[in-house]
Design an enzyme around this catalytic site. Structure first.
Site, PDB file in Angstrom:
ATOM      1  N   ASN A  97       0.800  -1.230   0.000  1.00  0.00           N
ATOM      2  CA  ASN A  97       0.000   0.000   0.000  1.00  0.00           C
ATOM      3  C   ASN A  97       0.832   1.279   0.000  1.00  0.00           C
ATOM      4  O   ASN A  97       0.298   2.360  -0.202  1.00  0.00           O
ATOM      5  CB  ASN A  97      -0.923  -0.023   1.238  1.00  0.00           C
ATOM      6  N   SER A 150      -2.320   3.756  -8.767  1.00  0.00           N
ATOM      7  CA  SER A 150      -3.164   4.956  -8.783  1.00  0.00           C
ATOM      8  C   SER A 150      -3.700   5.170 -10.191  1.00  0.00           C
ATOM      9  O   SER A 150      -3.013   4.855 -11.178  1.00  0.00           O
ATOM     10  CB  SER A 150      -2.363   6.189  -8.371  1.00  0.00           C
ATOM     11  N   TYR A 162       5.142  10.765  -9.619  1.00  0.00           N
ATOM     12  CA  TYR A 162       4.093   9.881  -9.076  1.00  0.00           C
ATOM     13  C   TYR A 162       3.477   9.059 -10.204  1.00  0.00           C
ATOM     14  O   TYR A 162       3.320   7.850 -10.111  1.00  0.00           O
ATOM     15  CB  TYR A 162       3.038  10.743  -8.385  1.00  0.00           C
ATOM     16  N   SER A 165       5.907   6.470 -11.490  1.00  0.00           N
ATOM     17  CA  SER A 165       6.088   5.377 -10.519  1.00  0.00           C
ATOM     18  C   SER A 165       4.884   4.437 -10.535  1.00  0.00           C
ATOM     19  O   SER A 165       5.032   3.214 -10.443  1.00  0.00           O
ATOM     20  CB  SER A 165       6.314   5.935  -9.110  1.00  0.00           C
ATOM     21  N   LYS A 166       3.687   4.991 -10.663  1.00  0.00           N
ATOM     22  CA  LYS A 166       2.480   4.150 -10.635  1.00  0.00           C
ATOM     23  C   LYS A 166       2.310   3.395 -11.953  1.00  0.00           C
ATOM     24  O   LYS A 166       1.842   2.251 -11.968  1.00  0.00           O
ATOM     25  CB  LYS A 166       1.250   5.001 -10.315  1.00  0.00           C
TER      26      LYS A 166
HETATM   27  N1  LIG Z   1      -5.781   8.773  -1.360  1.00  0.00           N
HETATM   28  C1  LIG Z   1      -5.933   8.810  -2.650  1.00  0.00           C
HETATM   29  O1  LIG Z   1      -6.714   9.617  -3.205  1.00  0.00           O
HETATM   30  C2  LIG Z   1      -5.152   7.859  -3.491  1.00  0.00           C
HETATM   31  C3  LIG Z   1      -5.414   7.827  -4.853  1.00  0.00           C
HETATM   32  C4  LIG Z   1      -4.717   6.950  -5.635  1.00  0.00           C
HETATM   33  C5  LIG Z   1      -3.782   6.116  -5.067  1.00  0.00           C
HETATM   34  N2  LIG Z   1      -3.527   6.162  -3.748  1.00  0.00           N
HETATM   35  C6  LIG Z   1      -2.511   5.252  -3.219  1.00  0.00           C
HETATM   36  O2  LIG Z   1      -2.965   4.646  -2.022  1.00  0.00           O
HETATM   37  C7  LIG Z   1      -1.826   4.293  -1.241  1.00  0.00           C
HETATM   38  C8  LIG Z   1      -1.795   4.840   0.151  1.00  0.00           C
HETATM   39  O3  LIG Z   1      -2.938   5.332   0.619  1.00  0.00           O
HETATM   40  P1  LIG Z   1      -3.040   5.663   2.168  1.00  0.00           P
HETATM   41  O4  LIG Z   1      -4.284   6.466   2.295  1.00  0.00           O
HETATM   42  O5  LIG Z   1      -2.916   4.432   2.989  1.00  0.00           O
HETATM   43  O6  LIG Z   1      -1.739   6.584   2.408  1.00  0.00           O
HETATM   44  P2  LIG Z   1      -1.068   6.973   3.784  1.00  0.00           P
HETATM   45  O7  LIG Z   1      -0.057   8.014   3.472  1.00  0.00           O
HETATM   46  O8  LIG Z   1      -2.131   7.303   4.786  1.00  0.00           O
HETATM   47  O9  LIG Z   1      -0.368   5.626   4.262  1.00  0.00           O
HETATM   48  C9  LIG Z   1       0.809   5.162   3.682  1.00  0.00           C
HETATM   49  C10 LIG Z   1       1.680   4.604   4.769  1.00  0.00           C
HETATM   50  O10 LIG Z   1       2.913   4.203   4.150  1.00  0.00           O
HETATM   51  C11 LIG Z   1       3.947   4.467   5.063  1.00  0.00           C
HETATM   52  N3  LIG Z   1       5.217   4.563   4.354  1.00  0.00           N
HETATM   53  C12 LIG Z   1       5.651   5.587   3.580  1.00  0.00           C
HETATM   54  N4  LIG Z   1       6.867   5.307   3.103  1.00  0.00           N
HETATM   55  C13 LIG Z   1       7.201   4.074   3.575  1.00  0.00           C
HETATM   56  C14 LIG Z   1       8.353   3.255   3.420  1.00  0.00           C
HETATM   57  N5  LIG Z   1       9.396   3.634   2.692  1.00  0.00           N
HETATM   58  N6  LIG Z   1       8.368   2.034   4.032  1.00  0.00           N
HETATM   59  C15 LIG Z   1       7.313   1.648   4.796  1.00  0.00           C
HETATM   60  N7  LIG Z   1       6.205   2.402   4.988  1.00  0.00           N
HETATM   61  C16 LIG Z   1       6.151   3.606   4.375  1.00  0.00           C
HETATM   62  C17 LIG Z   1       3.556   5.767   5.731  1.00  0.00           C
HETATM   63  O11 LIG Z   1       4.202   5.936   6.985  1.00  0.00           O
HETATM   64  C18 LIG Z   1       2.053   5.615   5.868  1.00  0.00           C
HETATM   65  O12 LIG Z   1       1.665   5.110   7.131  1.00  0.00           O
HETATM   66  C19 LIG Z   1      -0.616   4.865  -1.933  1.00  0.00           C
HETATM   67  O13 LIG Z   1       0.036   3.871  -2.666  1.00  0.00           O
HETATM   68  C20 LIG Z   1      -1.228   5.929  -2.816  1.00  0.00           C
HETATM   69  O14 LIG Z   1      -0.403   6.246  -3.896  1.00  0.00           O
HETATM   70  C21 LIG Z   1      -4.194   7.023  -2.940  1.00  0.00           C
END
Ligand SMILES: NC(=O)c1ccc[n+]([C@@H]2O[C@H](COP(=O)([O-])OP(=O)(O)OC[C@H]3O[C@@H](n4cnc5c(N)ncnc54)[C@H](O)[C@@H]3O)[C@@H](O)[C@H]2O)c1
Length: 266
Positions: A97, A150, A162, A165-166
């Site tokens: 995630n 994403s 971003y 990467s995605k």
């Molecule tokens: N929220 C949106 O609108 C949206 C849209 C498209 C895609 N996404 C994707 O959803 C995913 C995350 O969503 P979320 O709401 O859980 O985000 P979030 O930021 O709340 O949670 C991500 C977690 O990853 C952890 N993290 C960051 N870097 C790290 C690393 N190097 N090693 C280990 N942990 C690490 C952070 O500490 C955090 O707790 C992402 O991949 C994001 O790109 C989100």
């Protein structure tokens, strides 16, 4: 009814969340997987945040252990893989995630440091996580991997690193699916669209100098379905399906969870 992940063991990487008003994708997925009977190892570089997720799961009667790790480190990935096997004896599913976007920009303004950092965290981290866990699944002869990409991978966005990467994650998921199909391992990718999560709403508000409500209004208008963003639970339910035996013949797909935005792209 039998819970949909009954008897399964899973790892959620990025199981904490960005602080904010709503629940993040990783936390919601972990809570839902536990409600559906999975025992979990919750991995995050912020241990305190993973522990908050674990506490919610335990209060509901579920089982979750935590591991502090940075998935851009090969040795950390090996450590959380071993921790899961030590605690639970196997790994049935891996939920990748983690994702970041801070400091991104359009192609001509994007700084080298931001490009390297975002590609390293979003794409290389996902590869290293899979490289550590999939061999355990191969030994078992089964497993499910879901990578959270994403819609930005295929939609227009000013977030260059971003997006790249995605798009790379989408390609990685298909390569992993093909190279592990004969081992009984399914690998699928989810492309969330515009979700009402702290990472997106609080993150954008801070970066753009907008209020949270302004960010929400702007994002809501872009969503075809009811003109309303999705929530982390929408991503979590799609993930639950893909990790469950109900999706036993599904591998290599890239699934939008986006209220119709991908259909608008065509
Ligand atoms: N929220 C949106 O609108 C949206 C849209 C498209 C895609 N996404 C994707 O959803 C995913 C995350 O969503 P979320 O709401 O859980 O985000 P979030 O930021 O709340 O949670 C991500 C977690 O990853 C952890 N993290 C960051 N870097 C790290 C690393 N190097 N090693 C280990 N942990 C690490 C952070 O500490 C955090 O707790 C992402 O991949 C994001 O790109 C989100």
């Amino acid at each position: 009814m039998t819970p949909r992940l009954s008897g399964k063991v899973g790892i959620v990487v990025g199981a904490g969340q960005t602080p904010g008003e709503t629940v993040g994708n990783g936390r919601a997925a972990a809570i839902l997987f536990a409600r559906e009977g999975a025992r979990l190892l919750l991995v995050d570089r912020r241990l305190d945040s993973a522990q908050e997720t674990a506490e919610t799961i335990r209060v509901e009667g579920g089982t979750a252990e935590c591991c502090e790790a940075d998935w851009t480190s090969r040795s950390d990935c090996a450590r959380f893989t071993a921790a899961c096997v030590d605690s639970f004896g196997r790994i049935d599913f891996l939920h990748n995630n983690v994702g970041i976007g801070t400091g991104d920009a359009d192609p001509l303004r994007l700084e080298e440091e931001a490009f390297d950092r975002i590609l390293n965290v979003n794409l290389k981290g996902c590869l290293l996580s899979c490289q550590a866990v999939v061999p355990v699944m191969r030994d078992q002869g089964s497993g499910s991997v879901v990578n959270v990409s994403s819609l930005a991978a295929v939609a227009s966005t000013p977030l260059t690193a971003y997006k790249i990467s995605k798009a790379g994650m989408n390609a990685l998921g298909q390569s992993l699916a093909m190279s592990n199909a004969r081992h009984g391992i399914r690998v699928n990718t989810i492309m969330p669209g515009l979700m009402d999560t702290p990472m997106a709403v609080e993150g954008t508000a801070e970066a753009q100098g907008m209020t949270r409500d302004q960010v929400r209004d702007f994002r809501n208008q872009l969503v075809p379905l009811r003109r309303k963003m999705g929530t982390a639970w929408d991503v979590a339910y799609a993930s639950l399906f893909l990790h469950s035996d109900e999706a036993g013949f599904i591998t290599g797909v890239v699934l939008p969870v986006d209220g119709g935005q991908a259909a608008r792209i065509g």
